[in-house]
Design an enzyme around this catalytic site. Sequence first.
Site, short mmCIF file in Angstrom:
data_model
loop_
_atom_site.label_atom_id
_atom_site.label_comp_id
_atom_site.label_asym_id
_atom_site.label_seq_id
_atom_site.Cartn_x
_atom_site.Cartn_y
_atom_site.Cartn_z
N ASP A 137 0.83 -1.21 0.00
CA ASP A 137 0.00 0.00 0.00
C ASP A 137 0.86 1.26 0.00
OD1 ASP A 137 -2.70 1.27 0.41
OD2 ASP A 137 -1.72 1.99 2.24
N GLU B 85 1.12 -0.54 -5.16
CA GLU B 85 0.11 0.49 -5.38
C GLU B 85 0.88 1.81 -5.46
OE1 GLU B 85 -3.35 3.23 -3.61
OE2 GLU B 85 -1.73 2.44 -2.40
#
Length: 559
Positions: A312, A365
């Site tokens: 993330d 990401e």
Amino acid sequence: MGNFTELDMYLFGQATHYDIYKKFGAHLMTIKRKKGVMFDLWAPGAKRVWVIGTFNEWDETKHEMERLEPAECGIYELFIPGAGLGDMYKYRIEGADGKIHYKADPYANQAELRPGTASVVADIDHFTWTDTEWMETRAAKNIYREPMAILEVHPGSWMRHPGREDEGFYTYRELAKSLIKYVKQMGYTHVELMGISEYPFDGSWGYQVTGYYAPTSRYGSPEDFAYLIDQLHKNKIGVILDWVPAHFPRDAHGLANFDGTCLYEYADPRKGEHPDWGTKIFDYGKNEVKNFLIGSALMWVEHYHVDGLRVDAVASMLYLDYGKGDGQWVANKYGDNKNLEAIEFFKHINTLIIGRNKGSVMIAEESTSWPMVTGKAEDGGLNFSLKWNMGWMHDFLDYMKLDPYFRKDNHYKMTFAMSYNESERYILVLSHDEVVHLKCSMINKMPGDENSKFANLRLAYTYFMLHPGKKLLFMGQDFAQLREWSEDRELDWYLLAEEPHRQIHAYMNTSVNCFTFTGNIRQCMSSTTKKTVLSGSTRTTRSAASTALSANPQMVKNV
């Protein structure tokens, strides 16, 4: 007899102790014929440390830990006879700041169900795995030549038991039944699970982690979580976990100011804090912190057999000025905004995990144009396996929201992604972030009346499936969930009683099965989709896909 040796200390100090979760934390042991628990903790800034818990009725001074030599390593250790499985505990730390801090164990394998914040003594070593065939097959595959269709799942809002005081969460074992059945029917190759590492606040969706070594207790025990992974693999479904090394929350029981110093975070607040998120940033220049994160990733992949990690907020780690204004960040030694320590961290961890675990994936990401995110480390890349294509997603959704009258002037939004498509290995994503916070569900992004919305959504999903790249779709969007997603409730499954939603569901059933079974959706869709969509059928279409494949055995996989 101690647990933490000088060799352990050396490797930990070099960020190369890859089984560190087997040393730190709480481990059941028998020493001199006495059963108990060995506790090990890194807290170099602490003056004194005690273990408190249910085994000593939370007595604050009964069990003081010993600081091992050499003292500068900051390792504390204590064996407590009589402590055992299921005991809750915390560390009472007299910090360098002169204050008393009550901290959960950073390396705990289980945590108390929130709102409680204690750690729990767990045994994660005796689960019997039955997924040998999956693991061997995975190791032999070339992930870049295999179709990948991922269903992103938030376990707490997938399905719920209505009317229960515990919020009705499905357990890991219940998820193994309902989730596997659905994923197999729809033809997805993988599930990506949000919010597995333990976290205190439901509204963070699991992106503000306090337990990097513990599956959240919301849905059961570590053994229950292992059972879910094992069953997914037995049904030939891969598992990707969201993993959050970018930041951590300020909760009093967590990592922030752990031993009265900035132990896990950068000491300079211009480097160690995210102003927008109110969170702390890991100090990637500190070997022990890097080892903490590397050990967490390795535990999920190697101990729990997870097939990959979706990392993330990579951009927030790469840029020193991410989300910061003038005066809120510090340039690197070259005077620019690149976090050199985070870059080296990514090269280390990605090379390590992919190298040690054949067939596993590390997914970024990353929302900017940082070069060579999926490039090889030896060529200057970050060595991720795949990257979320955020640029494609924004252009695509901006285009689909337009009234068809205005689309003729915006076709570049649909074609621009192909100009850079070969620069990275991409996953096309329509994730949870696009159906929350007043962004509307996928169906309600579409223009026009009800019939037009459903027609536009079919068009959108067709383009999504036909475009080069792996695929990721958030749960509920494959049957046109009307409401935005919320972690507070289950998906609106009742919509499948309505014909337009059944048709979208059937359309995606056909699309995903064709893509994952034949690897070439164009051929398959042309021969199977029209009849299936018009009938509203939700039958499994692998037989139709097989027929299409037999008719054209020279199909080239489009992944």
